[in-house]
Every structure is written in C-alpha cells, then in structure tokens.
Design a protein around this motif. Structure first.
Motif, mmCIF file in Angstrom:
data_model
loop_
_atom_site.group_PDB
_atom_site.id
_atom_site.type_symbol
_atom_site.label_atom_id
_atom_site.label_comp_id
_atom_site.label_asym_id
_atom_site.label_seq_id
_atom_site.Cartn_x
_atom_site.Cartn_y
_atom_site.Cartn_z
ATOM 1 N N CYS A 1 -6.592 -15.033 3.177
ATOM 2 C CA CYS A 1 -7.596 -14.966 4.291
ATOM 3 C C CYS A 1 -7.902 -16.298 5.502
ATOM 4 O O CYS A 1 -7.757 -17.657 4.952
ATOM 5 N N GLU B 1 -10.017 -6.210 4.884
ATOM 6 C CA GLU B 1 -9.675 -5.600 3.660
ATOM 7 C C GLU B 1 -10.030 -3.994 4.978
ATOM 8 O O GLU B 1 -8.852 -2.810 4.706
ATOM 9 N N ARG C 1 -13.197 -11.617 4.811
ATOM 10 C CA ARG C 1 -12.027 -10.982 3.976
ATOM 11 C C ARG C 1 -12.700 -9.337 4.066
ATOM 12 O O ARG C 1 -11.381 -9.174 4.208
ATOM 13 N N ALA C 2 -13.682 -9.239 4.452
ATOM 14 C CA ALA C 2 -13.798 -7.676 4.275
ATOM 15 C C ALA C 2 -13.359 -6.780 6.107
ATOM 16 O O ALA C 2 -12.802 -5.844 5.588
ATOM 17 N N VAL D 1 -6.199 -11.659 0.566
ATOM 18 C CA VAL D 1 -6.585 -10.092 0.473
ATOM 19 C C VAL D 1 -4.706 -9.503 -0.477
ATOM 20 O O VAL D 1 -3.794 -10.354 -0.213
ATOM 21 N N ARG D 2 -4.990 -8.407 -0.957
ATOM 22 C CA ARG D 2 -3.123 -7.837 -1.191
ATOM 23 C C ARG D 2 -2.776 -7.224 -0.200
ATOM 24 O O ARG D 2 -2.892 -6.697 0.844
ATOM 25 N N ASP E 1 -16.387 -14.208 2.880
ATOM 26 C CA ASP E 1 -16.263 -12.810 1.837
ATOM 27 C C ASP E 1 -16.455 -11.872 3.201
ATOM 28 O O ASP E 1 -15.767 -10.290 3.235
ATOM 29 N N ASP E 2 -17.670 -11.320 3.493
ATOM 30 C CA ASP E 2 -18.583 -10.915 3.733
ATOM 31 C C ASP E 2 -19.735 -10.542 4.477
ATOM 32 O O ASP E 2 -20.306 -11.923 4.740
ATOM 33 N N ASN F 1 -6.064 -3.779 6.338
ATOM 34 C CA ASN F 1 -5.375 -3.316 5.919
ATOM 35 C C ASN F 1 -5.392 -1.788 5.924
ATOM 36 O O ASN F 1 -4.182 -1.511 4.987
ATOM 37 N N ALA F 2 -6.494 -1.580 4.995
ATOM 38 C CA ALA F 2 -7.323 0.363 4.778
ATOM 39 C C ALA F 2 -6.131 0.786 6.116
ATOM 40 O O ALA F 2 -5.866 2.047 5.788
#
Ligand SMILES: NC(=O)c1ccc[n+]([C@@H]2O[C@H](COP(=O)([O-])OP(=O)(O)OC[C@H]3O[C@@H](n4cnc5c(N)ncnc54)[C@H](OP(=O)(O)O)[C@@H]3O)[C@@H](O)[C@H]2O)c1
Length: 334
Positions: free
Chosen positions: A88, A290, A286-287, A127-128, A94-95, A293-294
């Motif tokens: 990140c 993510e 990060r949230a 993150v993945r 993170d959130d 990415n979704a």
C-alpha cells in the motif's frame, strides 16, 4: 541489490541506478521481491525537490510496485512465500479515516522506496494482486488507482452520477475506468485529440480538448444538461480549480487531488455560492485498495500501461513522464 536512487542533489541528472544494501525483514514485516514498479507524478516532484525539500540523500525512489513474497520476518503470518502482493502507499492506514501521521514514513520520500529489487513491508500494509493482472499491471495501482477510487467513493459516485476527469494521466484514466465500473457517466478533457479518441474507446461518454476548447467548464455543463457535473476529480490544482467550480453543479463535489496546472489565485466565492463540497484526497487506505481490487476483478479491468522501461533506465522513464506524452501509466520492469 540494484535500485534507482537520487544522490548528491535534486534534479533528474542526479537519478541513477546504483547498488544498495538488500533490506532484511524486521519483526512483522515481509520481504518482497519487486517484479515491476510504476512512476507517479510524485516521483518527479520528489526528484526535483518540490515534494520533500528535506529529502535525505541517497534515497531509493518510488512508491508503487508489485512482486512476490520471498521471506517473512519474525511473527509475520499473514502471507506465505510465493504470494503475489502490492505494498500500500501508506504503511499505517489500514481502514477508516486517514490517520494524522499517514504522510510520515512513505516510500521514496521519508524512507527508501520500491524502485529496487527488494523491499520490506509491514505485513498488514500489503494487498493480494488480482489473479488476472500481470506484475506490470498491478504495479500501477497503489497510488494513482487507489487515489481515484477513494475520490469517487468519498464523493458517493453511483449509477446516477456524472464525473469530470481532467487529462489522461494515471489518476484520470483510473478515474474514468472506475467511474464507468460504478455505472456513472464520465466526461474527460485532454490536450491531445488522439488521446481523447483513446479515452472514448476506454468508455468515456464524451471528451474535449482543453487546448482548443479552453471553455471546457461550459462544455462540461452542456454535457450534463446545463446544471453541471456531480463530481470533478481535480488533478490540475489551483490552475484549473476555478473552471472546475464552474463545471460542477450547485451542491456538487470537487475532489482536490493534484497540482499539474501550477499555481494561480483562487477565489473562494464559487465554493460558497454553489455550496460545493471541496474534499482533499490523499491516496487511500488498504481497505480502499482491497475494494478497488474487488471491482477490477469483478469487471476484469486492466490498467492502461503507456510504456515499460527497465529499472536501470528509470531516469529516462522519469523524463518520458515529464514530457507528458504518456497515456496512462509508465512502468519499470525489475
Ligand atoms: N492527492 C493524492 O493522493 C495524489 C495521488 C496521485 C496523484 N496526485 C497528483 O495528481 C496529479 C495527477 O497525477 P498523475 O500521476 O495522474 O499524473 P500524470 O500521469 O503525470 O498525468 C499527466 C497528464 O495530466 C494531464 N494534464 C497536465 N496538465 C493539465 C492541465 N492543465 N489540465 C488538464 N490536464 C492536464 C495531461 O494529460 P493530456 O496529455 O491528456 O492533456 C498529462 O499527460 C499530480 O499532480 C499528482 O501529484 C495526487
């Protein structure tokens, strides 16, 4: 390991490939073998001394990369060797709301960056990589794409929204792709007719050339039925803000992101008389990454890569970006 460093002073002439010590993961960290990285306008500002005048030399440049996990520090358990990951932009967000110290300790500015063969990252700040993306594609996401996503979701963009994007750089093209993924109408400007055609092919509903049509604010109001667009992703900064405020509808939202158009006097009257929400955006958590990415995965969306350079030619890559001829992201292969 090899890295792209700035040493001895500010200026692109001081950017070069060099050997630096390979970092070792500390407790709770992960060692990532960098496979690709991407440039941001920020990297140019840093190299020129306009972002962090107190930069310590030598400094490894770069905030955005993708790679694979090759070692785990003591106590790190979130990842396994071989996982494809992206760090990140912020190591400590993170959130939730942005922490007050988010901007401290960022890659390529306060600490060594990711334009290198290896980087250590706190395990919670990774993150993945979406399965459908290459390392080069994933490396374009951490700053520009997360910023565009954060700007759009904070502005509550949805299927009934209209969004104005400025130019065809990294943030704006991600803004275009994400706005369309959210079901919105997207209008875009560019200083190049050829780039406008490519933006239309990417899904923009309409485009105009801000060089031949300096009244692009009026054009944006026409596109949105006269009232003005709901949201502007402002990447020009003070130099374009007044027109953005004319382009947005009363009660609309301007996301303040960039500084590409340089400085200018700013008159706040339009903000209050149109009751516009002007919202600063600083990349994202990060949230946010993510959630982005979704959506990329759901719609198998791919970032637009302008050109890839080998790490050793990073200085030429920065000059290519400086020239402004790029469409989308400039990548370094490592
Ligand atoms: N706040 C944050 O967290 C955040 C995060 C990322 C980036 N940023 C900032 O956002 C800005 C954009 O970043 P980026 O990485 O997308 O940059 P970039 O890829 O270098 O974008 C450059 C493009 O912007 C367009 N442009 C330049 N001047 C313009 C103007 N006066 N009006 C309209 N478009 C103009 C041009 O597109 P055409 O050639 O199509 O005209 C140019 O090719 C930068 O200022 C950067 O520092 C901020």
């Amino acid at each position: 390991m090899k890295a792209l460093v700035i040493a001895g002073g500010f200026g692109l002439e001081h950017v070069r490939a060099a050997d630096v010590p390979t970092p070792e993961p500390q407790p709770g960290e992960v060692l990532v073998r960098v496979r690709a990285a991407s440039l941001n306008y920020r990297d140019l500002l840093i190299a020129k001394g306009a972002y962090n005048p107190k930069l310590a030399f030598p400094r490894v440049l770069g905030s955005d990369c993708a790679g694979e996990v090759v070692a785990l520090g003591a106590g790190a358990s979130r990842w396994k060797v071989g996982d494809r990951v992206c760090p990140c932009f912020f190591s400590n967000w993170d959130d939730g709301p942005i922490p007050p110290d988010a901007g401290k300790g960022t890659f390529g500015s306060d600490r060594d960056g990711v334009f290198a063969e290896f980087v250590c990252v706190r395990e919670g700040a990774l993150v993945r990589v979406p399965d459908h993306l290459s390392y080069e594609e994933a490396a374009t996401l951490p700053c520009a794409a997360v910023t565009a996503w954060n700007a759009l979701v904070t502005a509550e963009v949805g299927a009934a929204s209209s969004v104005l994007l400025q130019g065809t750089g990294g943030v704006s093209l991600f803004g275009l792709q994400c706005a369309k993924a959210l079901g919105a109408r997207a209008f875009i400007t560019s200083g190049s007719d050829e780039k406008l055609s490519r933006a239309l092919a990417l899904g923009a509903d309409a485009g105009t050339n801000y060089r031949t049509n300096p009244d692009w604010d009026k054009w944006a109001r026409q596109q949105s039925g006269g009232a003005g667009v709901d949201v502007v992703l402002e990447v020009g900064g003070a130099g374009t803000l007044e027109r953005s405020l004319r382009a947005v509808r009363t009660g609309g939202h301007v996301a303040l992101i960039g500084v590409l158009a340089g400085g200018a006097a700013f008159n706040p009257m339009l903000v209050l008389m149109k009751a516009v929400r002007v919202q600063g955006v600083f990349v994202g958590s990060r949230a946010h990454f993510e959630a982005l990415n979704a959506v990329l995965t759901r719609d198998t969306l791919r970032p637009v890569i302008d050109r890839a350079f080998p790490l050793a030619e990073g200085s030429a890559a920065l000059r290519h970006m400086e020239a402004g001829a790029h469409f989308g992201k400039v990548v370094l292969t490592v």
